[in-house]
Design a protein around this motif. Sequence first.
Motif, PDB file in Angstrom:
ATOM      1  N   THR A   1       0.839  -1.197   0.000  1.00 60.91           N
ATOM      2  CA  THR A   1       0.000   0.000   0.000  1.00 60.91           C
ATOM      3  C   THR A   1       0.876   1.251   0.000  1.00 60.91           C
ATOM      4  O   THR A   1       2.080   1.191   0.229  1.00 60.91           O
TER       5      THR A   1
ATOM      6  N   GLU B   1       0.736   5.837   0.821  1.00 62.82           N
ATOM      7  CA  GLU B   1       0.217   6.800   1.783  1.00 62.82           C
ATOM      8  C   GLU B   1      -1.227   7.174   1.516  1.00 62.82           C
ATOM      9  O   GLU B   1      -1.958   7.578   2.418  1.00 62.82           O
ATOM     10  N   ASP B   2      -1.672   7.031   0.258  1.00 61.35           N
ATOM     11  CA  ASP B   2      -3.048   7.393  -0.097  1.00 61.35           C
ATOM     12  C   ASP B   2      -4.007   6.210  -0.020  1.00 61.35           C
ATOM     13  O   ASP B   2      -5.165   6.311  -0.433  1.00 61.35           O
ATOM     14  N   HIS B   3      -3.563   5.098   0.530  1.00 61.22           N
ATOM     15  CA  HIS B   3      -4.405   3.900   0.605  1.00 61.22           C
ATOM     16  C   HIS B   3      -5.592   4.125   1.539  1.00 61.22           C
ATOM     17  O   HIS B   3      -5.461   4.754   2.596  1.00 61.22           O
ATOM     18  N   ARG B   4      -6.754   3.620   1.145  1.00 58.80           N
ATOM     19  CA  ARG B   4      -7.961   3.721   1.955  1.00 58.80           C
ATOM     20  C   ARG B   4      -8.518   2.318   2.216  1.00 58.80           C
ATOM     21  O   ARG B   4      -8.052   1.334   1.661  1.00 58.80           O
TER      22      ARG B   4
ATOM     23  N   ASN C   1      -3.170  -2.243   6.439  1.00 52.22           N
ATOM     24  CA  ASN C   1      -2.473  -0.972   6.224  1.00 52.22           C
ATOM     25  C   ASN C   1      -1.150  -1.194   5.505  1.00 52.22           C
ATOM     26  O   ASN C   1      -0.703  -0.340   4.745  1.00 52.22           O
TER      27      ASN C   1
ATOM     28  N   ARG D   1       1.853   2.753   6.880  1.00 51.60           N
ATOM     29  CA  ARG D   1       2.022   3.283   5.524  1.00 51.60           C
ATOM     30  C   ARG D   1       0.963   4.317   5.163  1.00 51.60           C
ATOM     31  O   ARG D   1       1.218   5.213   4.385  1.00 51.60           O
ATOM     32  N   SER D   2      -0.237   4.165   5.730  1.00 49.66           N
ATOM     33  CA  SER D   2      -1.313   5.090   5.379  1.00 49.66           C
ATOM     34  C   SER D   2      -2.076   5.517   6.625  1.00 49.66           C
ATOM     35  O   SER D   2      -2.925   4.758   7.118  1.00 49.66           O
TER      36      SER D   2
ATOM     37  N   HIS E   1      -5.866   5.347   6.038  1.00 48.14           N
ATOM     38  CA  HIS E   1      -6.458   4.017   6.155  1.00 48.14           C
ATOM     39  C   HIS E   1      -6.687   3.652   7.611  1.00 48.14           C
ATOM     40  O   HIS E   1      -7.748   3.129   7.983  1.00 48.14           O
TER      41      HIS E   1
ATOM     42  N   SER F   1      -1.387  12.323  10.396  1.00 48.35           N
ATOM     43  CA  SER F   1      -0.658  12.536   9.139  1.00 48.35           C
ATOM     44  C   SER F   1       0.461  13.564   9.286  1.00 48.35           C
ATOM     45  O   SER F   1       1.368  13.611   8.455  1.00 48.35           O
TER      46      SER F   1
END
Length: 405
Positions: A14, A16-19, A73, A194-195, A198, A262
């Motif tokens: 994944t 940083e923009d992963h949801r 995540n 990572r996110s 998420h 974040s």
Amino acid sequence: MALRQKTLPAVRSTGEDHRATPFELFFDLVYVFAITQLTGSMARERDANGVFQGLLMLALLWGTWSGYTWLGNHSRADGGLLRGGMVVAMAAMFVVGLTIPEAWADGPGALVLVGAYLVVRWVHLMVFAVAASGDTGLRRQIAITWLPMTASAALLVSGTLLGSGTQMLLFAVALVVDWVGIYLTARNGHWRLRSPAHMTERHGLFLILAIGESVIAVGAGAAGQPVSAALLLAAILGIAVAVCLWWLYFDVVAGAAERRLSGVRGEEQVILAVEAYTYGHFPIIAGILLTALGVEGVVAHAVEGEPLGVFSALALHGGVALYLVGHLLFRLRMQRTLGRRRLAAACAALAAAPAAVLLPSLAGLAGVVAILAALIAVERARHASRNGQGRASVGDRPPAAGLIT
């Protein structure tokens, strides 16, 4: 050999923009079933022992859900190895939910529950180890996690074999060993976040599912009763409680917390996620579950006009207070400040509990709605005042100023 490598299930990393993925929401459904079973068991027991057992089981379930949230995540949960592993975990967790009513009774139910629970834990760590291939630090962290988990497993199995009061004691010790061990190894460990989006979204979605339990509680309490004005009023007040619980978390807190998470990086971000979400959200979820238990008691006795009673009054008012205290702890970790208004509302909920024991059940529920609605009104007025003085809107505030004060 090359053909065999191509057919291995893929692990997709994944960013940083992963949801949250639709498959993860599907995965959560087995936890909804388990929580419904927990609420039903506590409602049948209707005593402090039953509530403690229910919260203890909830903590064990919460630990497994948190583990799969960190896994999702790190790598996408909707394909390849992760999806296969999580399907196995879903089946095992459904077995856990089925056996919850027999968890504390003599017979094989408790042993089946522990066995299924351990399958959920083992699958998580094994799949995570494969997903972490190439990351020496993370694989070492996963290997270390086996130590408290194995010690906890031994205590759980011993508790089921010994039975009676020993079971509850050993289950509690197992939970402490597991949670403390994982927390201590995580503080200076090598977990990866990572996110942040998420992580915050997954916890928010689970909180919605938990609030849904309070809606289900309205239906459970009304089951088999003829429609009447008292029943309809109780149902409306029960839904109002659910709306207030949702509002207090999602109107400002959720977005501001995501911006705060974040805004930090590295080890500080991981520790913040562990303390504020993995551990810090449990009191919030537990508070919702107890509130739902109290709401069910109100709706079940609304038609008779009888007093709410000690059990339902303490569950309702104590659940709301615990939910607000969870918010206080969450804010304290995110911003190192205390939310005075929510503290005052929690104290008001507890102070009103003795009166709710003696008053008609509808009056007790209406009092809780009044406390929560007043808190929301005061907080919204304060934000409106800030905006009127030329300050940034809620959505544009910097992370340090976003949460309710």
